[in-house]
Write an enzyme that holds these catalytic residues in place. Structure first.
Site, PDB file in Angstrom:
ATOM      1  N   HIS A   1     -15.312   1.121  34.210  1.00 24.84           N
ATOM      2  CA  HIS A   1     -14.122   0.510  34.981  1.00 24.84           C
ATOM      3  C   HIS A   1     -13.799   1.496  36.245  1.00 24.84           C
ATOM      4  CE1 HIS A   1     -13.484  -2.495  32.358  1.00 24.84           C
ATOM      5  NE2 HIS A   1     -13.320  -1.696  31.204  1.00 24.84           N
TER       6      HIS A   1
ATOM      7  N   ASP B   1     -20.901  -4.693  27.965  1.00 26.14           N
ATOM      8  CA  ASP B   1     -19.364  -4.364  27.426  1.00 26.14           C
ATOM      9  C   ASP B   1     -18.907  -5.775  27.644  1.00 26.14           C
ATOM     10  OD1 ASP B   1     -17.565  -1.772  27.054  1.00 26.14           O
ATOM     11  OD2 ASP B   1     -16.681  -3.531  27.719  1.00 26.14           O
TER      12      ASP B   1
ATOM     13  N   HIS C   1     -15.784  -5.869  28.203  1.00 24.81           N
ATOM     14  CA  HIS C   1     -14.889  -6.141  29.367  1.00 24.81           C
ATOM     15  C   HIS C   1     -15.759  -6.111  30.643  1.00 24.81           C
ATOM     16  CE1 HIS C   1     -12.572  -3.992  26.165  1.00 24.81           C
ATOM     17  NE2 HIS C   1     -11.552  -4.591  26.628  1.00 24.81           N
TER      18      HIS C   1
ATOM     19  N   ASP D   1     -18.299  -3.380  22.130  1.00 22.34           N
ATOM     20  CA  ASP D   1     -16.812  -4.009  21.592  1.00 22.34           C
ATOM     21  C   ASP D   1     -16.961  -5.421  21.524  1.00 22.34           C
ATOM     22  OD1 ASP D   1     -17.342  -3.745  24.503  1.00 22.34           O
ATOM     23  OD2 ASP D   1     -15.426  -2.947  25.047  1.00 22.34           O
TER      24      ASP D   1
END
Lengths: 552, 444
Positions: free
Chosen positions: B113, B153, B155, B242
């Site tokens: 991120h 991931d 996200h 995740d």
């Protein structure tokens, strides 16, 4: 330390022995090793006790190749194996032989039972093993050191139909399932011959009127009362360990020190740092078996005094084979020992040595003396290269915290110590190749026996306390206990100190100076969802490999 | 008895047991504790052909090659970040040096991120460890390295997307839970890359509840065909874990078997751990599965304790949605040059404005980016950034493979930018591997 301490190391070629009292070497013995290890041990014992009062002997420590040879030569007793595993690599891959069976049952990384053990399948396999005449069994579960109930149940199911059941958590207390399987398998397979050897030796000692207890030397350079040895596989590789402890006992260690034991066909390399010999990070490799046996960190290079000298593309090469004894001592092939004889550095039949080296000299287009020097330079080069590789490996050991990574201590020896038969004669060549001062202590030719005589009991203990699960385990002392939520890091420290001293005492510790050293401490919160459910404390404590006294 | 890996595989394992964002934060000390237990108990590090390498500490210059830190880069760096990025660098170097065929950087803290400009912590990330690795590799092994980053991931990998938004040599594909249902709320199919790298960014938002089957469908029907066409020298997997069905902060239904199979099909040269916060019930199994799959070993027995085949299913609609999404994206990727012409025409410059929220710092950044349209290179970039309008920064980027026209465009912008308008002006001369700064006032 009052009384006489006897140390005997049964090596591949020679059996060496010493009797030590108050830091003085009273007697030395060197006899050829025979097929019957009891015989040559008794020969050495006879020489050592000549003129000494057998009643003043305080302890007798033996280091033998018995178990190593049985493993390497595939002479282990037929042993059955039962494994339980659960998620991960297919456990069938780790079957040591075709007497192994994987049965249902699984425990997870925190020691929680996932799948109960399949008692039906286990019993069926045990019945078949018993029917086939198998007398020893190994039972091993994944994560059994976190929760041994499956192994305990399997041992119960085995019952008294078997003479010995090796349980994984008792013989291999750290995390590594494949190594635990190998370790338990070797423990079971070596159990009977070791037991018989100890019984024969104990009886023999009594015949010599020695009433002192018999100790064995372990791969980690520690001693243990033979009668209290849970895992006979721990005596594998005691030979290299004996020499390392000998180097320490001969007073030659100072700061980071490289230790070289120059034997017949190999040179064993080890390292002292912070005053103690380094230990293998994951356990010893014995033959083709990677085990969890705690062992001194040693590397062997295939070059020693009796290694065969060859020419390869106009360059001198050594080993890895031994082609009989050196020519100077009745053999037919040239060896580094012959080179030392040619140069007058050791006594032997110079004529025969020179004759044997002549073809090498001709190939190099050099006089025989110059060729002899080339052979010894090659010995030095081989050892130095192996030492450098070994140090790189040691310094590449992983660390898992930022603090350790940034503070990383690198081992950089400033001196070396050489022991073993050709040590003194070869030292200048080692010095040149290593670019380090090489010290050769007095009694370098029996350093191994000195090490056996004076090695201390040492232990290593791992504690995991999981307050969220309310459970504590210390596999090395077979402690599996309930704890409450308030069990703190300080409680864990006290508990592990007690475990270390208990274990040392059980192994026969004689030294009131034994100091418990806590080497690792980790504490973590157990978070469930987003709140703290407890803590996990993990500690490792030890009594370091060490010696009772130095030779004055 | 000793296992041998068919593919020589490196592992850099650095759990940073002494670092946490705060004590009960998902990104905390024991995140990889149970993973370490599983790795040790499995004996994974004993397998012949699996080699462990210690991480290195990344140099500040490695980070500066990717990030503009404001007020200063040093304000944001810590040892933990430099080691995590250094772990990724080590993994990449060992592969390019030919010591191993593949490598897994099992390190923390994560980084995907973190964007070009760093004003603070966002999405548990400060520096983009994959980008720091890739640019290090380009610096030391050749600037022409063609790289694909496949971010799996849960996200959206918005940081990596931002770093490579204008880079025609780096393909970025992110597969994630739909941004309408999860942080950071971006990663839609219309995010397709900057004007000179149009189609080099692909976003695959998946509906919550997506199973192994759906994820593998995306790999087979979108990712692999695109990679085959793109022909990268190096495939990087941002291996967040995740998407697992037990993850506490997401809503997907991927299993350890799914991750292992994903890794087997994707065949990344380097996998880098990103997120994944089911520290007990997922990570030990998922990491074991990924490492075994990278090494080419059997993974059939790597299953969670409560795993049952067919435990998770999706509706027929959800299945068709994913299939259709892959078809549309593949078509769009294949038609990217035509789409670029119609989207940007023959304008000289393209301007975009955006806002970036830093959840870890509680601040909102404003950006205005101007890119010179260029057929020959990634184009010069002028990026204005500010949190407070009175303290603006201008970042001028000369891209790695820069044409003369873009270079003079950038250099003119750098000369022009006065400290009357900006508090900080930074020139990022990538071909020269140099960062220069003009700063107003005494503080940085």
């Amino acid at each position: 330390m009052n009384g006489i301490y006897l140390g005997i190391d049964v090596g591949g070629t020679h059996t060496d022995g010493v009797a030590v009292e108050n830091g003085r070497i009273l007697r030395k013995a060197k006899v050829p090793t025979q097929d019957d290890l009891v015989e040559c041990t008794l020969d050495a014992l006879e020489t050592l006790l000549d003129g000494l009062n057998p009643r003043s002997v305080r302890r007798v420590v033996l280091s033998t190749t018995l178990v190593t040879n049985a493993i390497v030569q595939g002479r282990l007793e037929p042993t059955g194996t039962l494994l339980t595993a659960g998620p991960g690599i297919d456990p069938a891959v780790f079957a040591p032989d075709d007497r192994c069976r994987v049965v249902g049952g699984a425990v997870d990384h925190r020691g929680r039972e996932i799948v109960p053990v399949d008692e039906g399948a286990a019993t069926e396999h045990l019945d078949r093993l018993a029917g086939d005449g198998v007398r020893t069994v190994a039972v091993v579960g994944k994560f059994s050191t976190r929760n041994p109930t499956h192994e305990l149940r399997l041992a119960e199911l085995a019952g008294d139909r078997f003479d010995y059941v090796a349980q994984g958590h008792r013989v291999a207390g750290t995390l590594n399932f494949p190594r635990r399987v190998a370790t338990a398998y070797l423990a079971a397979g070596a159990w009977r011959s070791h037991r018989e050897f100890v019984a024969a030796m104990t009886a023999a000692l009594r015949r010599f009127s020695v009433l002192a207890p018999l100790y064995v030397l372990r791969a980690d350079g520690g001693t243990q009362m033979a009668a209290a040895l849970a895992n006979p596989a721990e005596t594998a590789l005691s030979g290299p360990a004996a020499s390392v402890m000998g180097v320490d006992a001969l007073g030659a260690v100072d700061g980071d020190t490289l230790s070289l034991d120059i034997g017949g066909t190999t040179t064993d390399i080890s390292v002292f740092t912070g005053g103690a010999a380094l230990l293998e990070p994951r356990g010893a490799t014995v033959g083709s078996y990677r085990t969890q046996l705690r062992a001194l960190y040693t590397r062997s290079t295939g070059a020693g005094g009796d290694s065969c000298v060859r020419l390869e593309d106009g360059r001198v090469r050594l080993g890895p084979d031994r082609c009989g004894p050196p020519a100077a001592f009745g053999g037919t092939h040239p060896t580094p020992t012959d080179a030392l004889v040619v140069l007058g550095r050791i006594l032997g039949d110079r004529h025969r040595a020179a004759d044997a080296l002549r073809p090498v000299a001709r190939g190099l287009d050099l006089p025989v003396e110059a060729a002899a020097r080339a052979v010894l330079r090659e010995l030095g080069r081989t050892v130095a290269e192996a030492a450098r590789k070994f140090l790189d490996e040691i310094n590449a050991q992983p660390v898992y915290t930022i603090h350790e990574l940034l503070q990383g201590h690198r081992v950089r020896p400033l001196r070396a110590v050489a022991v073993g038969g050709p040590a003194r004669a070869a030292a200048p060549y080692l010095e040149d190749a290593l670019d380090l001062p090489v010290r050769v202590p007095e009694h370098f030719d029996v350093a191994n026996a000195v090490g056996a005589a004076l090695a201390r009991v040492n232990v290593e203990v791992h504690l995991v306390a999981d307050t969220a699960r309310g459970y504590l385990s210390i596999p090395q002392v077979d402690a599996y206990e309930r704890i409450d939520r308030r069990f703190s890091l300080e409680d864990a420290r006290q508990r592990i100190d007690r475990a270390v001293l208990d274990l040392a005492r059980a192994r026969g510790a004689l030294d009131p100076d034994d100091r418990v050293e806590r080497v690792d401490e980790e504490s973590f919160n157990v978070i469930q969802g987003f709140s703290t459910a407890g803590a996990i404390h993990r500690l490792r404590a030890q009594i370091r490999p060490g010696i009772l006294a130095r030779i004055a | 008895m000793n296992l041998r890996a068919p593919q020589r595989t490196g592992i850099v394992f650095f759990p940073a047991f002494d670092w946490a964002i705060d004590p009960t934060h998902p990104e905390r000390e024991e995140r990889l504790l149970y993973t370490r237990d599983q790795i040790f108990e499995e004996g994974l590090l004993d397998i012949d052909g699996i080699v462990q390498f210690p991480p290195r500490v990344a140099a500040e210059a490695d980070v500066a090659r990717v990030h503009t830190g404001l007020p200063a880069l040093a304000d944001h760096l810590s040892d933990s970040h430099l080691i995590s990025a250094g772990g990724a660098i080590e993994a990449g170097r060992r592969v390019l040096d030919g010591e191993v065929e593949r490598a897994f950087a099992l390190v923390r803290p994560p980084g995907h991120h973190a964007r070009r400009v760093v004003w603070g912590l966002r999405g548990f990330c400060v520096i983009n460890i994959e980008a720091v690795m890739i640019e290090h590799l380009r610096r030391h092994h050749g600037p022409d390295l063609r790289v694909a980053v496949v971010d799996t991931d849960c996200h959206h990998g918005d940081g990596t997307q931002d770093v490579y938004w204008n880079d025609p040599d780096t393909l970025f594909i992110s597969i994630h839970q739909d941004g309408r249902t999860l942080y950071p709320g971006s990663g839609f199919p219309d995010e397709f890359g900057g004007p000179n790298a149009y189609g080099a960014t692909l976003n695959v938002p998946l509906p919550p509840g997506t199973t192994d089957e759906g994820l593998l469908h995306v790999i087979d029907h979108l990712v692999l065909p695109v990679l085959e066409d793109w022909k990268p020298d190096l495939v990087i997997n941002s291996a967040g874990q995740d998407n697992h069905f037990t993850d506490p902060i997401t809503d997907m239904a991927i299993t350890a078997q799914g991750y292992a199979e994903l890794t087997r099909r994707l065949r990344p040269h380097v996998a880098v751990l990103e997120g994944g916060y089911s520290v007990q019930d997922a990570l030990p199994y998922v990491n074991t599965g990924i490492l075994l799959a990278m090494a080419g070993l059997d993974t059939r027995h790597v299953v969670e304790p409560d795993y049952r085949p067919g435990r998770f299913t999706v509706s027929e609609d959800a299945r068709r949605y994913v299939e259709r999404l892959c078809e549309i994206l593949l078509e769009k990727y294949r038609d990217r040059d035509g789409l670029r012409r119609s989207a940007f025409g023959d304008r000289a410059h393209h301007r975009e404005e955006r806002q970036v929220f830093y959840d870890g710092a509680g601040i909102t950044e404003h950006q205005a980016e101007t890119v010179r349209l260029c057929d020959a290179c990634g184009g010069s970039v002028q990026l204005e950034t500010w949190v407070q309008p009175s303290r603006k920064a201008l970042v001028v980027e000369i891209p790695r493979r820069c044409c003369p026209a873009c270079r003079s465009d950038a250099e003119a912008a750098w000369e022009r930018a006065g400290l009357d308008r900006y508090r900080w002006v930074e020139l990022r001369d990538r071909p020269a591997d140099r960062v220069e700064r003009k700063t107003a006032g005494r503080s940085g």
